[in-house]
Design an enzyme around this catalytic site. Structure first.
Site, PDB file in Angstrom:
ATOM      1  N   GLU A  94     -15.818  13.535 -25.882  1.00  0.00           N
ATOM      2  CA  GLU A  94     -17.052  12.890 -25.838  1.00  0.00           C
ATOM      3  C   GLU A  94     -18.325  13.170 -26.913  1.00  0.00           C
ATOM      4  OE1 GLU A  94     -19.972  11.297 -22.203  1.00  0.00           O
ATOM      5  OE2 GLU A  94     -19.585  13.419 -22.123  1.00  0.00           O
ATOM      6  N   LYS A 169     -17.458   3.833 -20.432  1.00  0.00           N
ATOM      7  CA  LYS A 169     -17.632   4.610 -19.244  1.00  0.00           C
ATOM      8  C   LYS A 169     -18.332   3.776 -17.995  1.00  0.00           C
ATOM      9  CE  LYS A 169     -19.441   9.249 -18.362  1.00  0.00           C
ATOM     10  NZ  LYS A 169     -20.501  10.237 -19.246  1.00  0.00           N
ATOM     11  N   CYS A 211     -15.378  11.873 -19.320  1.00  0.00           N
ATOM     12  CA  CYS A 211     -16.094  13.028 -18.910  1.00  0.00           C
ATOM     13  C   CYS A 211     -16.583  12.709 -17.349  1.00  0.00           C
ATOM     14  CB  CYS A 211     -17.512  13.025 -19.609  1.00  0.00           C
ATOM     15  SG  CYS A 211     -18.472  14.653 -19.416  1.00  0.00           S
TER      16      CYS A 211
END
Length: 339
Positions: A94, A169, A211
């Protein structure tokens, strides 16, 4: 620096020449790890039927800054090194493109998927003949002119440089650890609206996450139900959260889904207000850490053994033991289940 761990192909510390040729080293002698994603024209006749090799994945650890050119140079060097070692899939973390000093800079530096930077990574994938897992990329989507907000996008490129998947995300990191860490990703980022179906690669079927998604087992179970064999969590964990939760969460996701877990990571001081935890790693379906970076920029490598994965799933068939009659089924809209 890398820790020697079981079932791992560790990083060679010699400088890597350009991507090609990948079967012969500069000395002209066969390399230890030939290209795993396609046959090599350099194979001697006597080795026409070599032992079948397991796919090799390379997992990157970098310290991104607001300097996009410097970040690209570092990442491109890692990709070329991984390709030379025989990896067929290279994962970058990321913020591989940059980590901005503040929100204003983060928004200013963002690009679209059709921009210059992603084009350069597409050329890099073609040059090296590898799959690239790039996430998250600071993406200006089609709604940028009206929203002035970006997406945190995990992009998968094939060896022809094509974007074969883009996952945005879905879980945004809004956390506040008093006196230590404050993050509010939702203040400038749009959440994604869908989970992307696993993508077939030479290493296995890849499920895409980013993440903070790691904290939500529902997404990993939905991807497993849709056929994933490898879960990816390119990340930029902070030191307080990483030291407490990073490894245990990754191992938990691997054990409960019976998948390999590949987690590229940011490490070190990105700028004066941010330091990242690092410890990029790979976990096997049994929950063992099979490759891990320690401090600094670098790569760790792991072989993907799908026979081992399927044996674990056969010996402990938790997928078929679930009780949807008691607690429902974790599934993602639009993803068909795979037996």
């Amino acid at each position: 620096m890398l820790r020697a761990v079981p079932r791992t192909v560790l990083r060679c510390l010699l400088p890597a020449p350009p991507c090609t040729p990948r079967w012969l080293h500069s000395s002209g002698t066969p390399g230890r790890y030939p290209t795993l994603c396609r046959s090599s024209p350099h194979l001697p006749h006597a080795m026409a039927d070599p032992p079948r090799l397991k796919p090799l994945v390379a997992v990157g650890q970098v310290t991104s800054t607001p300097d996009k050119e410097l970040n690209f140079a570092v990442c491109a060097g890692l990709v070329r090194e991984a390709a030379h070692r025989g990896a067929c899939l290279v994962s970058l973390p990321e913020g591989f493109d940059y980590i901005g000093f503040n929100t204003a800079q983060t928004l200013t530096l963002a690009e679209g998927l059709d921009g210059d930077l992603m084009g350069r990574y597409a050329e890099l994938a073609k040059e090296c003949g590898v799959w690239l897992s790039l996430g998250g990329f600071h993406e200006r989507g089609q709604d940028w002119p009206t929203t002035q907000r970006i997406y945190n996008c995990h992009v998968l490129l094939d060896p022809a440089g094509n974007i074969v998947a883009a996952y945005r995300k879905t879980h945004l990191c809004d956390v506040e650890l008093e006196g230590r860490v404050t993050m509010k990703e939702s203040s400038f980022t749009n959440p994604g609206t869908e989970i992307v179906a696993p993508i077939s690669t030479p290493a296995g079927k890849l499920g895409l996450s980013i993440c903070y998604d790691l904290r939500f087992p529902e997404i990993s179970l939905a991807l497993r139900r849709a056929g994933a064999e490898i879960l990816t969590y390119p990340s930029a964990f902070t030191v307080p959260t990483g030291s407490a939760h990073w490894e245990v969460l990754l191992r938990a996701r691997a054990i409960e889904s019976q998948c390999y877990v590949v987690a590229a990571a940011q490490t070190g001081k990105n700028h004066e207000h941010r330091t990242s935890y690092g410890h990029a790693l790979v976990v096997d379906p049994w929950g063992a850490v099979v490759a891990q970076c320690h401090e600094g920029t670098g790569l760790c490598y792991a072989e993907i053994d799908l026979d081992y994965l399927h044996r674990i799933r056969q010996e402990i068939p938790v997928h078929s033991h679930r009780r949807p009659d008691l607690y429902g089924t974790v599934a993602a809209t639009g993803l068909a289940p795979v037996p």
